[in-house]
Design a protein around this motif. Structure first.
Motif, short mmCIF file in Angstrom:
data_model
loop_
_atom_site.label_atom_id
_atom_site.label_comp_id
_atom_site.label_asym_id
_atom_site.label_seq_id
_atom_site.Cartn_x
_atom_site.Cartn_y
_atom_site.Cartn_z
N CYS A 156 52.42 54.05 19.95
CA CYS A 156 51.17 54.31 20.66
C CYS A 156 51.38 55.17 21.91
O CYS A 156 50.73 56.20 22.10
N MET A 157 52.29 54.74 22.79
CA MET A 157 52.55 55.50 24.01
C MET A 157 53.06 56.90 23.69
O MET A 157 52.65 57.89 24.31
N THR A 158 53.97 56.99 22.72
CA THR A 158 54.57 58.28 22.39
C THR A 158 53.54 59.25 21.84
O THR A 158 53.53 60.44 22.19
N MET A 159 52.65 58.77 20.98
CA MET A 159 51.61 59.63 20.43
C MET A 159 50.59 60.02 21.49
O MET A 159 50.23 61.20 21.62
N LEU A 160 50.13 59.03 22.25
CA LEU A 160 49.06 59.29 23.22
C LEU A 160 49.50 60.18 24.37
O LEU A 160 48.77 61.07 24.80
N TYR A 161 50.70 59.92 24.90
CA TYR A 161 51.12 60.62 26.12
C TYR A 161 52.32 61.52 25.92
O TYR A 161 52.82 62.12 26.88
N GLY A 162 52.79 61.63 24.65
CA GLY A 162 53.88 62.54 24.37
C GLY A 162 53.52 63.64 23.39
O GLY A 162 53.98 64.77 23.51
N VAL A 163 52.65 63.32 22.41
CA VAL A 163 52.28 64.28 21.38
C VAL A 163 50.91 64.91 21.65
O VAL A 163 50.77 66.14 21.64
N LEU A 164 49.90 64.08 21.92
CA LEU A 164 48.54 64.61 22.08
C LEU A 164 48.35 65.48 23.33
O LEU A 164 47.73 66.55 23.22
N PRO A 165 48.84 65.10 24.52
CA PRO A 165 48.62 65.96 25.69
C PRO A 165 49.19 67.37 25.56
O PRO A 165 48.50 68.33 25.92
N PRO A 166 50.42 67.56 25.05
CA PRO A 166 50.88 68.94 24.84
C PRO A 166 49.98 69.72 23.88
O PRO A 166 49.72 70.90 24.08
N ALA A 167 49.51 69.03 22.82
CA ALA A 167 48.61 69.69 21.87
C ALA A 167 47.30 70.08 22.56
O ALA A 167 46.77 71.19 22.36
N MET A 168 46.77 69.18 23.39
CA MET A 168 45.53 69.48 24.11
C MET A 168 45.73 70.62 25.10
O MET A 168 44.88 71.52 25.22
N ALA A 169 46.85 70.60 25.83
CA ALA A 169 47.14 71.65 26.79
C ALA A 169 47.28 73.01 26.10
O ALA A 169 46.81 74.03 26.61
N TRP A 170 47.89 73.01 24.93
CA TRP A 170 48.08 74.26 24.18
C TRP A 170 46.72 74.83 23.76
O TRP A 170 46.48 76.04 23.88
N VAL A 171 45.82 73.96 23.27
CA VAL A 171 44.50 74.41 22.86
C VAL A 171 43.72 74.95 24.05
O VAL A 171 43.05 76.00 23.96
N VAL A 172 43.81 74.26 25.20
CA VAL A 172 43.11 74.72 26.41
C VAL A 172 43.64 76.08 26.84
O VAL A 172 42.89 76.99 27.21
N TYR A 173 44.97 76.25 26.79
CA TYR A 173 45.58 77.52 27.18
C TYR A 173 45.09 78.66 26.26
O TYR A 173 44.74 79.75 26.73
N LYS A 174 45.08 78.41 24.96
CA LYS A 174 44.62 79.42 24.01
C LYS A 174 43.14 79.75 24.23
O LYS A 174 42.72 80.91 24.15
N ARG A 175 42.37 78.71 24.53
CA ARG A 175 40.94 78.92 24.76
C ARG A 175 40.71 79.74 26.02
O ARG A 175 39.88 80.65 26.05
N GLU A 176 41.44 79.39 27.10
CA GLU A 176 41.32 80.13 28.36
C GLU A 176 41.81 81.56 28.21
O GLU A 176 41.25 82.50 28.79
N SER A 177 42.87 81.76 27.43
CA SER A 177 43.42 83.10 27.23
C SER A 177 42.45 83.97 26.46
O SER A 177 42.36 85.19 26.69
N GLY A 178 41.71 83.36 25.54
CA GLY A 178 40.77 84.13 24.75
C GLY A 178 39.43 84.35 25.42
O GLY A 178 38.58 85.08 24.92
N ASP A 179 39.23 83.70 26.57
CA ASP A 179 37.98 83.83 27.32
C ASP A 179 38.04 85.07 28.20
O ASP A 179 38.94 85.22 29.02
N GLY A 180 37.07 85.96 28.06
CA GLY A 180 37.09 87.21 28.83
C GLY A 180 36.60 87.06 30.26
O GLY A 180 36.70 88.01 31.05
N ASP A 181 36.05 85.90 30.63
CA ASP A 181 35.55 85.72 31.99
C ASP A 181 36.68 85.79 33.00
O ASP A 181 37.78 85.32 32.75
N SER A 182 36.39 86.32 34.19
CA SER A 182 37.41 86.48 35.23
C SER A 182 37.15 85.55 36.40
O SER A 182 37.26 85.95 37.55
N ASP A 183 36.72 84.32 36.10
CA ASP A 183 36.51 83.33 37.15
C ASP A 183 37.83 82.98 37.82
O ASP A 183 38.86 82.82 37.16
#
Length: 375
Positions: free
Chosen positions: A305-332
């Motif tokens: 449980c701990m390993t999946m929740l705080y070892g596997v999922l957060p890096p996956a979430m951070a990666w998706v956020v990074y890709k989403r932000e990189s693909g966003d053309g806004d310059s905020d």
């Protein structure tokens, strides 16, 4: 939290399920929910079971009764006192625990020394301890509550997490050295806590038992608080959907006397009462009926449980956020800074995710090996 603030919504506790659903979609939200519920229950079961065992040694009340009373006491504290009162009580308990730990370590060093680092320890046993090591990081459960409690102030959050991690880390390193030293001096394999309790020095057994109980209490507080908030969020979402679908339906008739007061009390607190029952009832049932619940619960909580929740999922979430932000053309400006921070952390995120996946695989292999030996 930034998104909700921009929308003018209240900055309440945002669970890891919501974070996973916002980034990884419905599948990520479902996966996070399953592992979080398992983690919450296994952690609560472990704490309730261990507190009963400790209190039985201290006051000779049956483990099932004392564990239930201990869990009930902290449940009442959180339900009635709220986060602020719970925080004040927890600070006092933590200060007492640290003081006791320092006293125990000073005496233990005198008794056992640091000989565990002379090569006499069996370091091949380290992989078996990984679930418990990861379980000691269970304070990550409190991160969403901390974010809401400190108003999303990143500076204060970083300081609180840093100090809150370094202090127990230093104490734990000293304790590990003492444990190895005491084990090396024992005639046979003995739990260092049990060895310390067997010392004939006046007050040492009581100090160790009290410290253990305080450690369980402070851990139980964080887990119970975050677990309750998780269920409240889910129940609030269900309640909102239910009320939206039933708009225009007839209201309840006014009830006279005490029934009206009870209905009013239930109506204003039904989500809190329901969440509390959902957390505490299964916990007490399992912890009082399953033998050696502590060991089984810590293995499941740490290894999976701990390993999946705080070892596997957060890096996956951070990666998706990074890709989403990189693909966003806004310059905020804020988005640019977030994008830059995520870009610099990408290698670390990848390594953390890979390491967590390896731990899960290693735990699966260990469990299959154990099952094969038993059969």
């Amino acid at each position: 939290m930034k998104k909700r603030e921009e929308e003018g919504k209240e900055l309440d506790v945002i669970s890891i399920r919501t974070m996973a659903q916002e980034t990884l979609g419905d599948f990520g939200g479902t996966l996070a929910t399953i592992f979080y519920v398992f983690l919450g229950y296994t952690s609560m079961i472990a704490y309730s079971s261990k507190s009963g065992e400790i209190l039985f040694h201290l006051i000779n009340i049956p483990e099932s009764v004392s564990g239930s009373l201990f869990t009930g006491l902290f449940t009442i504290l959180i339900s009635i006192g709220g986060t602020q009162t719970t925080d004040q009580v927890n600070q006092w308990l933590t200060a007492s625990m640290i003081s006791l730990l320092l006293a125990i370590e000073v005496l233990a060093v005198t008794f056992g020394g640091w000989s565990g680092f002379d090569g006499s320890g069996n370091w091949g046993k380290v992989p078996d301890t990984i679930p418990v090591i990861i379980f000691s990081l269970v304070y990550h459960d409190l991160a969403p509550v901390l974010c809401a409690y400190l108003g999303g102030d990143l500076t204060r959050l970083r300081v609180s997490v840093l100090i809150g991690s370094v202090v127990p880390l230093l104490a734990l390193l000293v304790w590990d050295a003492i444990a190895l030293g005491l084990s090396a001096k024992a005639d046979h394999v003995v739990d260092p806590v049990e060895l310390l309790k067997s010392v004939e020095w006046s007050g040492i057994p009581l100090m160790v038992e009290t410290f253990s109980l305080l450690a369980i209490g402070t851990s139980l507080t964080g887990t119970l608080l975050s677990f309750l908030e998780f269920f409240k969020e889910q129940l609030n979402n269900l309640s909102w959907q239910s009320s939206s679908s039933s708009t225009g339906s007839s209201s309840l008739q006014q009830q006279p006397g005490d029934l009206s007061g009870l209905k009013k009390l239930w109506g204003s607190n039904k989500i809190s009462f329901t969440a509390t029952a959902m957390v505490v009832a299964p916990t007490l049932f399992v912890s009082t009926t399953v033998p050696d619940a502590f060991s089984a619960a810590t293995d499941i909580a740490g290894g999976y449980c701990m390993t999946m929740l705080y070892g596997v999922l957060p890096p996956a979430m951070a990666w998706v956020v990074y890709k989403r932000e990189s693909g966003d053309g806004d310059s905020d400006k804020d988005r640019d800074s977030d994008r830059f921070a995520l870009s610099g952390a990408t290698p670390v995120v990848f390594v953390v995710g890979l390491f967590a996946c390896c731990i899960v695989v290693e735990q699966i292999l260990q469990d299959f090996s154990s099952l094969h030996l038993h059969t």
